[in-house]
Write a protein that holds these residues in place. Structure first.
Motif, short mmCIF file in Angstrom:
data_model
loop_
_atom_site.label_atom_id
_atom_site.label_comp_id
_atom_site.label_asym_id
_atom_site.label_seq_id
_atom_site.Cartn_x
_atom_site.Cartn_y
_atom_site.Cartn_z
N ARG A 1 -8.64 1.51 10.40
CA ARG A 1 -9.51 2.66 10.68
C ARG A 1 -10.78 2.22 11.42
N ASP B 1 0.86 -1.19 0.00
CA ASP B 1 0.00 0.00 0.00
C ASP B 1 0.89 1.23 0.00
N PHE C 1 -11.50 -1.56 5.55
CA PHE C 1 -10.37 -0.86 6.20
C PHE C 1 -10.28 -1.28 7.67
N THR D 1 -3.43 -5.79 1.84
CA THR D 1 -2.55 -4.72 1.35
C THR D 1 -2.00 -4.02 2.57
N LEU E 1 -1.63 8.69 -0.62
CA LEU E 1 -0.32 8.10 -0.94
C LEU E 1 0.29 8.77 -2.18
N ARG F 1 -2.28 -2.51 9.82
CA ARG F 1 -1.30 -1.73 10.57
C ARG F 1 -0.12 -2.54 11.10
N ALA G 1 -7.62 -4.03 3.97
CA ALA G 1 -6.85 -2.78 3.83
C ALA G 1 -6.71 -2.10 5.18
N SER G 2 -5.95 -1.00 5.17
CA SER G 2 -5.68 -0.28 6.41
C SER G 2 -5.10 -1.26 7.45
N LYS H 1 -10.08 2.09 -8.73
CA LYS H 1 -10.57 2.11 -7.35
C LYS H 1 -11.68 3.17 -7.25
N THR I 1 -1.61 -1.17 -4.02
CA THR I 1 -2.75 -0.27 -3.88
C THR I 1 -2.22 1.14 -3.62
N THR I 2 -2.90 2.12 -4.24
CA THR I 2 -2.56 3.51 -3.94
C THR I 2 -3.87 4.19 -3.56
N ASN I 3 -3.76 5.37 -3.02
CA ASN I 3 -4.93 6.21 -2.77
C ASN I 3 -4.48 7.66 -2.92
C1 E4P Z 1 -6.19 0.71 0.81
O1 E4P Z 1 -6.34 0.56 -0.37
C2 E4P Z 1 -5.86 2.01 1.42
O2 E4P Z 1 -4.98 2.69 0.58
C3 E4P Z 1 -5.16 1.87 2.76
O3 E4P Z 1 -5.04 0.55 3.17
C4 E4P Z 1 -5.54 2.86 3.79
O4 E4P Z 1 -4.81 2.62 4.95
P1 E4P Z 1 -4.67 3.66 6.15
O5 E4P Z 1 -5.89 3.58 7.00
O6 E4P Z 1 -3.45 3.20 6.89
O7 E4P Z 1 -4.51 5.02 5.52
#
Ligand code: E4P
Length: 218
Positions: free
Chosen positions: A132, A6, A129, A183, A31, A166, A163-164, A83, A26-28
Motif C-alpha cells: 500500500r 495473510d 504495509f 506475511t 479477510l 504483493r 505486511a501488504s 492486532k 495474519t487476518t484483518n
Molecule cells: C497485514 O496484516 C494485512 O492483513 C495485509 O498484509 C494487508 O495487505 P493488503 O494491502 O494486500 O490488503
C-alpha cells in the motif's frame, strides 16, 4: 525469517501448515469478511491449525472498547495475537496488553515515527504495509530499511512484520534487510517455490529415469 500467511481461508491455511513451513497467520477485517464466516469461530479454528501467532484485529476505535474485544479474543487460544490499529488508542491498548503478557501486533504502519511508537508501546510485532506504501508513491522497502536501522540502534525487541506483501521480490528485499517476518497471500509463498529451471530439471531427470526401466519402491 518467519513466514506468515495473510488470509482467513482455513483450507488454504491447513494446506500450508501441512508443509511445516508456516510460522503464523495474519487476518484483518477485510479477510474475515471475505471468508464469509463468523469472526470468533474462524479465528478459533485458525488458532488450532497453526502453532504460531494468529493475528486477530479489534474493531473498536476507542481504548476501552479495544480492551473489551481483546479480552474476548484472548480467551480463544494462547496463540492469539491482538492486532490494534496505529492510533493513540491503539498504542495505549498495546501498552496495556503487552504489560499483561499478551502478544500485540500494531497494524497499518506507514512511517518510521509510527514504528518507533509501536516499539515504545511494547508491541510484539509492528506491521509496515509495503504494497500500500508503494501504491501511493512511497517506497515500502525503504520504510523496512529505516525501521530495521532504528530498532537495531535501540535494541527494540519488537519484530518487524512486513505486511501488504504483493510478490516474491518484496519478500526477498525484506529478507535482505532483516525483517523478522513477512506475511503474504498464499500465492506469493507458492511463487517463491517456482523456478523454470527447476521444472525443466525435474522433467529431464524423469525422462532419463524412465529409460532405465527401474522403480525405487519395487
Ligand atoms: C497485514 O496484516 C494485512 O492483513 C495485509 O498484509 C494487508 O495487505 P493488503 O494491502 O494486500 O490488503
Amino acid at each position: 525469517m518467519k513466514f506468515f500467511v495473510d488470509t482467513a481461508d482455513t483450507a488454504e491455511i491447513a494446506e500450508l501448515a501441512a508443509t511445516g513451513l508456516l510460522d503464523g497467520v495474519t487476518t484483518n477485517p477485510t479477510l474475515i469478511a471475505r471468508s464469509g464466516r463468523d469472526f470468533i469461530e474462524v479465528v478459533a479454528e485458525i488458532c488450532r491449525l497453526v502453532d504460531g501467532p494468529v493475528s486477530a484485529e479489534v474493531i473498536a476505535s476507542d481504548h476501552p472498547g479495544m480492551m473489551r474485544e481483546a479480552g474476548i479474543l484472548r480467551e480463544l487460544a494462547d496463540n492469539v495475537c491482538i492486532k490494534v490499529p496505529m492510533t493513540l488508542d491503539g498504542l495505549k491498548t498495546c501498552k496495556k496488553l503487552s504489560a499483561d503478557g499478551a502478544m500485540v501486533n500494531v497494524t497499518l504502519c506507514f512511517s518510521l515515527g509510527q514504528a518507533l511508537l509501536a516499539a515504545k508501546a511494547g508491541a510484539t510485532f509492528v506491521s509496515p504495509f509495503i504494497g500500500r506504501h508503494d501504491d501511493n508513491g512511497f517506497d515500502g522497502i525503504d520504510l523496512i530499511r529505516d525501521i530495521r536501522l532504528v530498532y537495531d540502534n535501540y535494541n527494540f525487541a519488537t519484530e518487524i512484520l512486513a505486511a501488504s506483501v504483493r510478490h516474491p521480490i518484496h519478500v526477498l528485499e525484506c529478507a535482505r534487510l532483516g525483517a523478522d517476518v513477512a506475511t503474504m497471500p498464499a500465492p506469493v509463498i507458492r511463487n517463491l517455490v517456482k523456478h523454470v529451471l527447476t521444472d525443466k530439471g525435474i522433467e529431464g531427470f524423469l525422462a532419463d529415469w524412465a529409460k532405465t526401466g527401474q522403480t525405487i519402491c519395487g
